[in-house]
Enzyme design. Structure first.
Site, PDB file in Angstrom:
ATOM      1  N   SER A 155      41.671  39.417  39.793  1.00 14.25           N
ATOM      2  CA  SER A 155      41.834  38.237  40.644  1.00 14.25           C
ATOM      3  C   SER A 155      42.178  38.644  42.061  1.00 14.25           C
ATOM      4  O   SER A 155      42.908  39.614  42.290  1.00 14.25           O
ATOM      5  CB  SER A 155      42.961  37.389  40.057  1.00 14.25           C
ATOM      6  OG  SER A 155      43.719  36.804  41.090  1.00 14.25           O
ATOM      7  N   LYS A 156      41.633  37.880  42.994  1.00 15.44           N
ATOM      8  CA  LYS A 156      41.863  38.242  44.399  1.00 15.44           C
ATOM      9  C   LYS A 156      43.326  38.049  44.794  1.00 15.44           C
ATOM     10  O   LYS A 156      43.755  38.501  45.838  1.00 15.44           O
ATOM     11  CB  LYS A 156      40.926  37.471  45.317  1.00 15.44           C
ATOM     12  CG  LYS A 156      41.305  36.048  45.603  1.00 15.44           C
ATOM     13  CD  LYS A 156      40.472  35.521  46.754  1.00 15.44           C
ATOM     14  CE  LYS A 156      40.944  34.112  47.100  1.00 15.44           C
ATOM     15  NZ  LYS A 156      40.160  33.441  48.064  1.00 15.44           N
ATOM     16  N   ARG A 157      44.085  37.368  43.940  1.00 15.18           N
ATOM     17  CA  ARG A 157      45.510  37.224  44.233  1.00 15.18           C
ATOM     18  C   ARG A 157      46.237  38.558  44.078  1.00 15.18           C
ATOM     19  O   ARG A 157      47.308  38.749  44.625  1.00 15.18           O
ATOM     20  CB  ARG A 157      46.140  36.166  43.327  1.00 15.18           C
ATOM     21  CG  ARG A 157      45.874  34.749  43.816  1.00 15.18           C
ATOM     22  CD  ARG A 157      46.611  33.735  42.972  1.00 15.18           C
ATOM     23  NE  ARG A 157      46.001  33.617  41.655  1.00 15.18           N
ATOM     24  CZ  ARG A 157      44.932  32.878  41.400  1.00 15.18           C
ATOM     25  NH1 ARG A 157      44.369  32.201  42.373  1.00 15.18           N
ATOM     26  NH2 ARG A 157      44.416  32.800  40.202  1.00 15.18           N
TER      27      ARG A 157
END
Ligand code: GLU
Length: 502
Positions: free
Chosen positions: A252-254
């Site tokens: 996830s880009k988080r």
């Protein structure tokens, strides 16, 4: 039968590494069987789709040498290949289902739906919509329509029994219909949902094999039902293991750099990246790890696709990249390649004004702006934390930088500056002494250097984001509970409470 596979990305964000990962398996499968590989753009989400993101999808795949046979940019016999240009086709198909009593108009308002969801959550039901408009009389429907009430069109999902289908990777999959909502097919604005458009297009484009990520498994019963109610043959379905981060959760880009461009800008070779992506989901018959795309196309067998999650292992990527670097770039071409990657005239033209008055000797050039050319910034608590600010609160400030730039969709010079001021204000701290110090340390690994906003503009969005994420991780991250509080506070841009507690 000619094998036809496709990828159907939605242009709603930076090109995620999952797109070439899926593209590669679709391409390999099609080529292995002498078939065709199609690129379709699923841009039915009108609020989130952007033409720039579509272009980034093309560019990222092109960088990797992934070539499609039909697509929005090159056309083909089954076009158009962009869903926003096919709305009439979807309406026509939905009308057919309405006429045959297989779909219905649903007049539920936002308030009604919210109430239904709340009740479902309390009673622990899987499905949120209680089907209250499924059996309206024709008169009632006409009356509501003549009053101008807006409606969606929903699919009549069976009330009992089970959905069954065979997944070529996972085997037989069953799911009780009771767990599946009466799916919306057409939204009130006349645009199709993903489910309808996806199935109609896969059918009309004569897709024979759907190869996509595990995350779509819960959508597949709705799709299978749509094929059945339209009276169409179901394509073969394969759900691939998802790319997972080091924490075992979906990449996830988080938490991780997920944009393809991050890897390009960090100096990975496209052939190595392609090799790596295929290796994550597949094992060659002789466990070979370094191979060309041609070799895997020749060797391919779907029973060698992994069944469980595919770890996106950056150490492995580094190792593979090094093998390619050594074996495919002769010494006398190395400098050309490095120059192309990071020392282009264009980049230097942007950089020179930033250093012109700041160096006393040429020898200080690299010393001053090494951070634009390296992949690893040696972050430490001491370096990062501004005076009297704890590691966790420093991490929160950085997290808010990300939120601010994402919300403004601007990671360039102005977006970064605006975010820095917004964060200083929200936390009630001095912009220069606290926020700029933290940001200088995060981006450059030092407390001073060339002008930061211009430097970030040159460094680029993906590497900037990766540095911020890395700094947050180095600072120990933010606990889930505090993250929830921070999210709420950020809505009103008031995060002062953290510093008064410090
Ligand atoms: N539009 C979907 C996506 O963004 C397509 C999923 C599928 O392959 O069916 O990935």
């Amino acid at each position: 039968m000619v094998v036809r596979t496709r990828i159907a990305p939605s242009p709603t964000g930076d090109p995620h590494v999952g797109t070439p990962y899926m593209a590669l398996f679709n391409l390999i499968f099609a080529r292995h069987h002498g078939g065709k590989f199609i690129l379709r753009i699923e841009d039915t989400d009108r609020t989130r789709s952007r033409i720039e993101y579509e272009e980034s999808i093309f560019k990222s795949l092109q960088w990797l040498g992934i070539q499609w046979d039909e697509g929005p940019d090159i056309g083909g016999p089954y076009g158009p290949y962009r869903q926003s240009e096919r709305t009439e086709i979807y309406k026509k198909h939905v009308q057919k289902l309405l006429d045959e009593g297989k779909a219905y108009k649903c007049f539920a308002t936002a308030a009604e739906l919210k109430e239904m969801r709340e009740i479902a959550a309390k009673t622990g039901q899987r499905s949120g919509y209680d089907r209250r408009y499924r059996n309206l009389s024709p008169q009632e429907i006409e009356k509501r329509e003549s009053e101008g009430q807006s409606y969606t069109i929903r699919l009549k999902v069976p009330l009992t029994g089970e959905c069954e289908y065979d997944d070529l990777i996972k085997g037989r999959i069953t799911c009780p219909w009771a767990d599946v909502d009466d799916q919306i097919l057409l939204k009130s604005d006349g645009f199709p949902t993903y489910h309808l458009a996806n199935v109609v297009d896969d059918h009309l484009m004569e897709i024979t094999h759907i190869i996509r990520g595990d995350e779509w498994i819960s959508s597949t019963p709705k799709h299978v039902l749509l094929y059945d109610v339209f009276g169409w043959e179901r394509p073969k379905i394969m759900h691939m293991p998802l790319l997972l981060g080091a924490d075992g959760k979906k990449l996830s880009k988080r938490k991780n750099p997920t944009s393809v461009f991050y890897y390009k800008e960090s100096g990975y070779l496209p052939e190595a990246f392609v090799n790596f992506l295929t290796l994550m989901g597949y094992s060659m018959s002789d466990d070979q790890e370094i191979y060309s795309l041609e070799e895997i196309i020749k060797n391919f067998s779907s029973d060698r696709i992994g069944v469980s999650g595919a770890f996106f292992d950056v150490k492995k990527l580094d190792w593979i990249n090094q093998q390619y670097l050594i074996n495919s770039i002769p010494e006398n071409q190395l400098w050309n390649k490095i120059q192309e990657w990071g020392f282009s005239d264009e980049k230097m033209k942007r950089l020179m004004p930033l250093i012109h008055t700041r160096i006393k000797t040429f020898g200080e050039f690299i010393e001053l702006c090494d951070f634009l050319f390296v992949n690893h910034i040696p972050h430490t608590h001491e370096l990062l934390c501004p005076k009297n600010v704890s590691p966790e609160v420093s991490a929160m400030m950085l997290q808010c930088m990300i939120w601010s730039m994402d919300a403004g969709e601007n990671w360039g010079r102005d977006g970064f500056e605006k975010a820095s001021r917004e964060v200083a204000e929200a936390f009630g701290v001095n912009h220069k002494k606290v926020i700029m110090r933290l940001l200088f340390a995060t981006i450059t690994g030092r407390h001073q250097g060339p002008p930061l906003f211009d430097s970030v503009d040159i460094l680029g969005k993906d590497r900037t984001r990766a540095r911020i994420l890395n700094a947050i991780e180095c600072l120990g991250g933010i606990s889930n509970k505090k993250m929830a509080t921070l999210t709420n506070q950020w809505e009103t841009k008031d995060c002062r409470s953290w510093l008064s507690q410090d």
